[in-house]
Design a protein around this motif. Structure first.
Motif, PDB file in Angstrom:
ATOM      1  N   LEU A 131       6.699  -0.832 -11.547  1.00 47.94           N
ATOM      2  CA  LEU A 131       6.678  -0.943 -10.093  1.00 47.94           C
ATOM      3  C   LEU A 131       6.793  -2.407  -9.690  1.00 47.94           C
ATOM      4  N   ALA A 132       7.168  -2.626  -8.439  1.00 48.05           N
ATOM      5  CA  ALA A 132       7.326  -3.995  -7.935  1.00 48.05           C
ATOM      6  C   ALA A 132       7.165  -4.002  -6.429  1.00 48.05           C
ATOM      7  N   GLY A 133       6.555  -5.065  -5.928  1.00 51.38           N
ATOM      8  CA  GLY A 133       6.360  -5.229  -4.494  1.00 51.38           C
ATOM      9  C   GLY A 133       6.046  -6.683  -4.191  1.00 51.38           C
ATOM     10  N   THR A 134       5.560  -6.942  -3.001  1.00 53.66           N
ATOM     11  CA  THR A 134       5.240  -8.307  -2.612  1.00 53.66           C
ATOM     12  C   THR A 134       3.880  -8.352  -1.934  1.00 53.66           C
ATOM     13  N   THR A 135       3.382  -9.540  -1.700  1.00 54.24           N
ATOM     14  CA  THR A 135       2.056  -9.721  -1.109  1.00 54.24           C
ATOM     15  C   THR A 135       2.133 -10.702   0.052  1.00 54.24           C
ATOM     16  N   PHE A 150      -4.544  -3.683  -6.654  1.00 50.38           N
ATOM     17  CA  PHE A 150      -4.368  -5.056  -7.116  1.00 50.38           C
ATOM     18  C   PHE A 150      -5.205  -6.013  -6.280  1.00 50.38           C
ATOM     19  N   ALA A 151      -5.667  -7.083  -6.906  1.00 49.14           N
ATOM     20  CA  ALA A 151      -6.465  -8.075  -6.195  1.00 49.14           C
ATOM     21  C   ALA A 151      -6.293  -9.439  -6.848  1.00 49.14           C
ATOM     22  N   VAL A 152      -6.471 -10.479  -6.044  1.00 46.65           N
ATOM     23  CA  VAL A 152      -6.423 -11.845  -6.565  1.00 46.65           C
ATOM     24  C   VAL A 152      -7.522 -12.030  -7.609  1.00 46.65           C
ATOM     25  N   ILE A 153      -7.173 -12.682  -8.703  1.00 47.14           N
ATOM     26  CA  ILE A 153      -8.178 -13.047  -9.715  1.00 47.14           C
ATOM     27  C   ILE A 153      -8.893 -14.294  -9.222  1.00 47.14           C
ATOM     28  N   LYS A 154     -10.175 -14.179  -8.977  1.00 47.20           N
ATOM     29  CA  LYS A 154     -10.913 -15.284  -8.361  1.00 47.20           C
ATOM     30  C   LYS A 154     -11.061 -16.481  -9.287  1.00 47.20           C
ATOM     31  N   ASP A 155     -11.196 -16.233 -10.585  1.00 46.85           N
ATOM     32  CA  ASP A 155     -11.397 -17.341 -11.520  1.00 46.85           C
ATOM     33  C   ASP A 155     -10.668 -17.041 -12.817  1.00 46.85           C
ATOM     34  N   SER A 175      11.468   5.209  -6.272  1.00 43.89           N
ATOM     35  CA  SER A 175      10.788   5.865  -5.161  1.00 43.89           C
ATOM     36  C   SER A 175       9.807   4.869  -4.559  1.00 43.89           C
ATOM     37  N   ARG A 176       9.132   5.275  -3.495  1.00 46.86           N
ATOM     38  CA  ARG A 176       8.153   4.397  -2.849  1.00 46.86           C
ATOM     39  C   ARG A 176       6.746   4.862  -3.184  1.00 46.86           C
ATOM     40  N   LEU A 177       5.877   3.892  -3.409  1.00 48.37           N
ATOM     41  CA  LEU A 177       4.482   4.180  -3.735  1.00 48.37           C
ATOM     42  C   LEU A 177       3.605   3.199  -2.979  1.00 48.37           C
ATOM     43  N   SER A 178       2.609   3.698  -2.259  1.00 48.85           N
ATOM     44  CA  SER A 178       1.688   2.848  -1.505  1.00 48.85           C
ATOM     45  C   SER A 178       0.425   2.628  -2.320  1.00 48.85           C
ATOM     46  N   LEU A 179       0.114   1.353  -2.578  1.00 51.21           N
ATOM     47  CA  LEU A 179      -1.074   0.990  -3.341  1.00 51.21           C
ATOM     48  C   LEU A 179      -1.780  -0.171  -2.639  1.00 51.21           C
ATOM     49  N   PRO A 180      -3.103  -0.275  -2.800  1.00 47.29           N
ATOM     50  CA  PRO A 180      -3.814  -1.375  -2.150  1.00 47.29           C
ATOM     51  C   PRO A 180      -3.611  -2.713  -2.847  1.00 47.29           C
ATOM     52  N   VAL A 181      -3.406  -3.742  -2.043  1.00 45.90           N
ATOM     53  CA  VAL A 181      -3.342  -5.128  -2.514  1.00 45.90           C
ATOM     54  C   VAL A 181      -4.361  -5.912  -1.702  1.00 45.90           C
ATOM     55  N   ASP A 182      -5.369  -6.418  -2.361  1.00 46.71           N
ATOM     56  CA  ASP A 182      -6.479  -7.095  -1.669  1.00 46.71           C
ATOM     57  C   ASP A 182      -7.063  -6.185  -0.586  1.00 46.71           C
ATOM     58  N   GLY A 183      -7.142  -4.892  -0.886  1.00 48.01           N
ATOM     59  CA  GLY A 183      -7.778  -3.940   0.008  1.00 48.01           C
ATOM     60  C   GLY A 183      -6.902  -3.410   1.125  1.00 48.01           C
ATOM     61  N   VAL A 184      -5.641  -3.869   1.191  1.00 48.88           N
ATOM     62  CA  VAL A 184      -4.735  -3.434   2.261  1.00 48.88           C
ATOM     63  C   VAL A 184      -3.561  -2.694   1.632  1.00 48.88           C
ATOM     64  N   ALA A 185      -3.195  -1.553   2.198  1.00 47.94           N
ATOM     65  CA  ALA A 185      -2.102  -0.753   1.645  1.00 47.94           C
ATOM     66  C   ALA A 185      -0.790  -1.536   1.686  1.00 47.94           C
ATOM     67  N   ALA A 186      -0.061  -1.495   0.588  1.00 47.18           N
ATOM     68  CA  ALA A 186       1.234  -2.167   0.487  1.00 47.18           C
ATOM     69  C   ALA A 186       2.230  -1.214  -0.165  1.00 47.18           C
ATOM     70  N   SER A 187       3.502  -1.388   0.175  1.00 43.91           N
ATOM     71  CA  SER A 187       4.548  -0.507  -0.339  1.00 43.91           C
ATOM     72  C   SER A 187       5.172  -1.116  -1.592  1.00 43.91           C
ATOM     73  N   THR A 220       2.656 -11.524 -12.052  1.00 44.11           N
ATOM     74  CA  THR A 220       2.654 -12.291 -10.806  1.00 44.11           C
ATOM     75  C   THR A 220       3.830 -13.253 -10.831  1.00 44.11           C
ATOM     76  N   VAL A 221       4.640 -13.239  -9.772  1.00 46.31           N
ATOM     77  CA  VAL A 221       5.832 -14.092  -9.687  1.00 46.31           C
ATOM     78  C   VAL A 221       5.747 -14.912  -8.403  1.00 46.31           C
ATOM     79  N   ALA A 222       5.821 -16.227  -8.530  1.00 45.77           N
ATOM     80  CA  ALA A 222       5.793 -17.081  -7.346  1.00 45.77           C
ATOM     81  C   ALA A 222       6.998 -16.776  -6.457  1.00 45.77           C
ATOM     82  N   ALA A 223       6.768 -16.596  -5.170  1.00 42.59           N
ATOM     83  CA  ALA A 223       7.859 -16.367  -4.222  1.00 42.59           C
ATOM     84  C   ALA A 223       8.495 -17.714  -3.898  1.00 42.59           C
ATOM     85  N   GLN A 224       9.714 -17.925  -4.393  1.00 47.29           N
ATOM     86  CA  GLN A 224      10.373 -19.215  -4.255  1.00 47.29           C
ATOM     87  C   GLN A 224      11.776 -19.031  -3.693  1.00 47.29           C
TER      88      GLN A 224
END
Length: 221
Positions: A187-191, A211-216, A163-175, A93-97
């Motif tokens: 692989l690398a992408g954004t949220t 991928f999903a946010v770690i709640k705790d 190449s491009r790969l579509s995977l779910p992030v928090d339940g929503v497809a992301a590239s 996880t990388v902070a978008a700055q």
């Protein structure tokens, strides 16, 4: 992307799954982050473990890694015939700055991007791999060369190596940008949550991951 220090090194687990006291302290760096941490989603039911966080020049936590599956050890890329390979995936996880002034006002901190996540993931995979026929004394030179290659690849995400790969992030497809090598995959992408994601692994297919946010994150302590 400038990363100047590491805190929260990977810690071992004691027998019976109980973490050692040093392991409990590794969560501190993660708790200091002002952004959410990501891991594999609930479809992954195997072991999860903290690795390390990285800080920017001003001391702020800027990125970190969460491991899933077998804890990897340094080994050659192929292994001996019939050798069981470790199966793991690491989520970075990388902070978008944006480019910004350091806390002491003495300089500028580099902006982070999807390329930052791709580079960290690429170097992370290299840290557990080197050619088995190579003398250990040559490993530093090999790592320097491969790190430069990882940076060049991360700086050209639209290039032919990706190449491009579509995977779910928090339940929503992301590239995601995706590449495979003899060492594993990256692989690398954004949220939408203000962070970029990188991931790397071997022995586990990237195609079925989510991928999903770690709640705790404190639950890892």
């Amino acid at each position: 992307m400038e990363t100047t220090s590491r805190v929260g090194a990977q810690a071992p687990a004691a027998e019976g799954g109980q973490q050692l006291p040093s392991a409990r302290r590794t969560v501190d760096g993660y708790l200091q982050a002002p952004f959410p941490w990501y891991g594999l989603d609930e479809a992954f039911t195997g072991p999860r473990w903290l690795m390390q966080v990285g800080t920017a020049a001003d001391g702020a936590v800027e990125h970190g890694s969460i491991g899933h599956g077998d804890e990897p050890s340094v080994r050659n890329e192929a292994g001996s015939a019939g050798e069981a390979r470790e199966k793991f995936a690491v989520v970075v996880t990388v902070a978008a700055q944006p480019s910004r002034r350091s806390a002491d006002g003495t300089g500028l901190l580099e902006a982070t991007s999807v390329s930052s996540a791709a580079w960290l993931a690429g170097v992370g995979l290299l840290s557990f791999t080197w050619p088995g026929q190579m003398d250990h004394s040559l490993r530093d030179d090999w790592l320097d060369q491969q790190t430069e290659t990882a940076w060049a690849l991360a700086d050209d995400l639209e290039g032919p190596e990706w190449s491009r790969l579509s995977l779910p992030v928090d339940g929503v497809a992301a590239s995601f940008h995706y590449r495979e090598s003899e060492f594993g995959w990256v692989l690398a992408g954004t949220t939408e949550a203000g962070v970029h994601l990188g991931a790397y692994g071997r022995g586990m297919s990237a195609y079925g991951l989510g991928f999903a946010v770690i709640k705790d994150i404190a639950a890892y302590a």
